[in-house]
Enzyme design. Structure first.
Site, PDB file in Angstrom:
ATOM      1  N   GLY A  77       4.709  27.322 -40.599  1.00  0.00           N
ATOM      2  CA  GLY A  77       3.598  28.145 -41.062  1.00  0.00           C
ATOM      3  C   GLY A  77       2.343  27.681 -40.345  1.00  0.00           C
TER       4      GLY A  77
ATOM      5  N   ASN B  29      -1.459  25.280 -58.162  1.00  0.00           N
ATOM      6  CA  ASN B  29      -1.808  24.636 -56.904  1.00  0.00           C
ATOM      7  C   ASN B  29      -3.329  24.639 -56.828  1.00  0.00           C
ATOM      8  OD1 ASN B  29      -2.202  23.751 -54.328  1.00  0.00           O
ATOM      9  ND2 ASN B  29      -0.750  25.168 -53.372  1.00  0.00           N
TER      10      ASN B  29
ATOM     11  N   GLU C 210       7.676  27.571 -53.146  1.00  0.00           N
ATOM     12  CA  GLU C 210       7.260  26.270 -53.678  1.00  0.00           C
ATOM     13  C   GLU C 210       6.884  26.373 -55.152  1.00  0.00           C
ATOM     14  OE1 GLU C 210       5.100  23.954 -50.221  1.00  0.00           O
ATOM     15  OE2 GLU C 210       4.911  26.102 -49.929  1.00  0.00           O
TER      16      GLU C 210
ATOM     17  N   HIS D  93       5.254  18.860 -47.195  1.00  0.00           N
ATOM     18  CA  HIS D  93       6.053  20.081 -47.408  1.00  0.00           C
ATOM     19  C   HIS D  93       7.372  19.771 -48.123  1.00  0.00           C
ATOM     20  CE1 HIS D  93       4.090  21.979 -43.576  1.00  0.00           C
ATOM     21  NE2 HIS D  93       3.438  22.367 -44.658  1.00  0.00           N
TER      22      HIS D  93
ATOM     23  N   GLY E 148       8.269  31.140 -39.647  1.00  0.00           N
ATOM     24  CA  GLY E 148       9.722  31.026 -39.741  1.00  0.00           C
ATOM     25  C   GLY E 148      10.364  32.244 -40.398  1.00  0.00           C
TER      26      GLY E 148
ATOM     27  N   ARG F  24       1.290  21.161 -58.358  1.00  0.00           N
ATOM     28  CA  ARG F  24       1.525  20.689 -56.998  1.00  0.00           C
ATOM     29  C   ARG F  24       0.591  19.496 -56.773  1.00  0.00           C
ATOM     30  NH1 ARG F  24      -1.067  22.149 -51.352  1.00  0.00           N
ATOM     31  NH2 ARG F  24       0.428  21.013 -50.100  1.00  0.00           N
TER      32      ARG F  24
ATOM     33  N   ARG G 262      -3.642  22.093 -35.901  1.00  0.00           N
ATOM     34  CA  ARG G 262      -3.366  20.651 -35.781  1.00  0.00           C
ATOM     35  C   ARG G 262      -2.546  20.369 -34.529  1.00  0.00           C
ATOM     36  NH1 ARG G 262      -0.960  19.958 -41.684  1.00  0.00           N
ATOM     37  NH2 ARG G 262      -1.919  21.921 -42.238  1.00  0.00           N
TER      38      ARG G 262
HETATM   39  P1  AMP Z   1       1.898  30.082 -43.954  1.00  0.00           P
HETATM   40  O1  AMP Z   1       1.085  28.853 -43.698  1.00  0.00           O
HETATM   41  O2  AMP Z   1       3.300  29.782 -44.371  1.00  0.00           O
HETATM   42  O3  AMP Z   1       1.219  31.089 -44.839  1.00  0.00           O
HETATM   43  O4  AMP Z   1       2.069  30.818 -42.534  1.00  0.00           O
HETATM   44  C1  AMP Z   1       0.981  31.306 -41.803  1.00  0.00           C
HETATM   45  C2  AMP Z   1       1.455  31.669 -40.394  1.00  0.00           C
HETATM   46  O5  AMP Z   1       2.498  32.638 -40.504  1.00  0.00           O
HETATM   47  C3  AMP Z   1       0.365  32.273 -39.531  1.00  0.00           C
HETATM   48  O6  AMP Z   1       0.410  31.703 -38.230  1.00  0.00           O
HETATM   49  C4  AMP Z   1       0.761  33.729 -39.460  1.00  0.00           C
HETATM   50  O7  AMP Z   1       0.381  34.309 -38.271  1.00  0.00           O
HETATM   51  C5  AMP Z   1       2.262  33.670 -39.557  1.00  0.00           C
HETATM   52  N1  AMP Z   1       2.795  34.956 -39.986  1.00  0.00           N
HETATM   53  C6  AMP Z   1       2.653  35.541 -41.173  1.00  0.00           C
HETATM   54  N2  AMP Z   1       3.199  36.798 -41.152  1.00  0.00           N
HETATM   55  C7  AMP Z   1       3.672  36.989 -39.886  1.00  0.00           C
HETATM   56  C8  AMP Z   1       4.339  38.046 -39.216  1.00  0.00           C
HETATM   57  N3  AMP Z   1       4.598  39.194 -39.850  1.00  0.00           N
HETATM   58  N4  AMP Z   1       4.686  37.879 -37.916  1.00  0.00           N
HETATM   59  C9  AMP Z   1       4.417  36.734 -37.281  1.00  0.00           C
HETATM   60  N5  AMP Z   1       3.786  35.668 -37.860  1.00  0.00           N
HETATM   61  C10 AMP Z   1       3.430  35.801 -39.139  1.00  0.00           C
END
Ligand code: AMP
Length: 394
Positions: free
Chosen positions: A205, A7, A379, A177, A328, A88, A236
């Site tokens: 995320g 990536n 991914e 995604h 999620g 990617r 966003r």
């Molecule tokens: P991603 O883009 O998939 O890496 O997700 C990032 C988002 O996931 C951010 O808003 C983080 O705050 C949230 N996140 C990661 N770990 C946790 C957690 N343990 N509890 C709540 N949110 C989380």
């Protein structure tokens, strides 16, 4: 068979090396600040980690260092062990409906489609070209974020704008995604032993999108022409009225790019909470009684629920709602609030089962009308699987 998933960003390169015989990760790592002072890399392998600051002028330097390290750390014994590289790639426009073996034509297309993904496609190409230079005889595969969404029909992908915008400029919904949503669909089909599932995949995320999936094919998704639209995200805005743009341009004396930048980088959680783009901080803000953090969280939940409701009707019911990505997979509270709002559809969450992070698990009650699962996304593995399938069927 050993495959590297790549990536590449404009100044970074993330990798995972898989042994595809058992899909184990042999090594993973990140090369950062490529072409910038202070460039460095970190590699994890068999429970160990190496980190080093080292000069990297460009992505070719990073790839050379990566391959040398794989040998000097005894992760592989020669470059010949690398059977393929999967990249990617963000935008394949409407030409690429699946992953594809990289040829000169594919490289030209990724370059041509950069007007649709001006930050990502050129960065992805840097990775592709660097590997082509260093490992010229190793087959490479492009895995497009947009490809999984190419099964969406024209009623769902067309915008109600002058038709010429579509025919002449290819303005339409593309969705993003896709590699993650595809992984979720395949994992659920495999784990539940059914390939006729109706799934609402919620990739929540820092960037977030939902996909309505039927029989393994995408029917609709929440992101659109760009990843700016759909549900609200870390920075966003998600869906907003386009007329806001000229209005704010006039109010703040900004040009269109500056306002678009505000919508991409200063909106969403960050915009509403005026506190943070990170959902963990928002949760912390809520416990400290910060009113705007409460509104940001509620607005996020509402926007996800709105899309779930829309896709529930579109799919004529749903077998599985799946939660994935940072929020999620990890945010127990957010999942709880979203599923609680689905009570009128007979969908019920099991509060104890939901009390986990980052593991594949059913979190709905046995009498829930649809099942709800946490499905950790991967991914990189999806890229490696697609790469393997393509080079084996050449
Ligand atoms: P991603 O883009 O998939 O890496 O997700 C990032 C988002 O996931 C951010 O808003 C983080 O705050 C949230 N996140 C990661 N770990 C946790 C957690 N343990 N509890 C709540 N949110 C989380």
């Amino acid at each position: 068979m050993k495959i590297i998933s790549i990536n590449a960003g404009s100044s970074s390169l993330k990798f995972q090396l898989f042994n595809m015989d058992d899909e184990t990760v042999l090594a993973s790592g990140l090369f950062e600040r490529i072409g910038i002072e202070g460039s460095c890399y970190s590699i994890k392998y068999t429970g160990k980690k190496v980190k080093e600051e080292i000069e990297m002028k460009d992505h070719s330097d990073a790839v050379k260092i990566l391959l040398d390290k794989l040998i000097s750390l005894n992760i592989i014994s020669s470059f010949d062990e690398i059977d393929a590289v999967g990249h990617r790639t963000v935008h394949g426009r409407d030409k690429y409906t699946d992953s594809v073996l990289i040829t000169d034509e594919v490289i030209e297309d990724i370059d041509k489609f950069k007007e649709f993904a001006p930050i990502h496609n050129p960065a992805n190409l840097l990775g592709i070209k660097a590997f082509k230079e260093v490992l010229p005889n190793v087959p490479m595969v492009a895995v497009f974020d947009t490809a999984f969404h190419q099964t969406i029909d024209e009623v769902n992908y067309l915008y109600p704008v002058p038709y010429k915008w579509y025919t002449d400029y290819q303005v339409r919904k593309y969705g993003f995604h896709g590699t993650s949503h595809k992984f979720i669909a395949k994992t659920l089909a495999e784990k539940l032993g059914r390939d006729d599932l109706k799934i609402i995949s919620c990739h929540l995320g820092q960037g977030a999108s939902l996909a309505a999936i039927k029989n393994g094919k995408c029917v609709d998704t929440s992101m659109g022409f760009t990843p700016l639209t759909g549900v609200i995200m870390g920075t966003r805005s998600g869906d907003v009225d386009a007329s806001i743009i000229p209005f704010v341009m006039e109010k703040e004396g900004k040009n269109v790019h500056e306002v678009l930048d505000d919508l991409n980088k200063k909106s969403g959680f960050l915009g509403i909470s005026q506190y943070s783009s990170d959902s963990r901080d928002i949760e912390q803000g809520i416990t400290e009684g910060k009113r705007n953090c409460v509104i940001a969280e509620e607005k996020f939940v509402r926007s996800v629920v709105n899309y779930i409701a829309q896709y529930y009707v579109l799919l004529e019911g749903v077998d599985v709602i799946a939660f994935t990505a940072g929020i999620g997979e990890n945010s127990i509270n957010t999942r709880l609030k979203i599923v609680e709002e689905l009570a009128c559809l007979g969908i019920k969450i099991d509060i104890d089962a939901n009390n986990v992070r980052g593991e594949f698990k059913r979190i709905s009650t046995p009498d829930s009308k649809s099942e709800v699962y946490i499905v950790p996304t991967n991914e990189e593995l999806m890229i490696a699987r697609d790469t393997k399938a393509i080079i084996e069927n050449r």
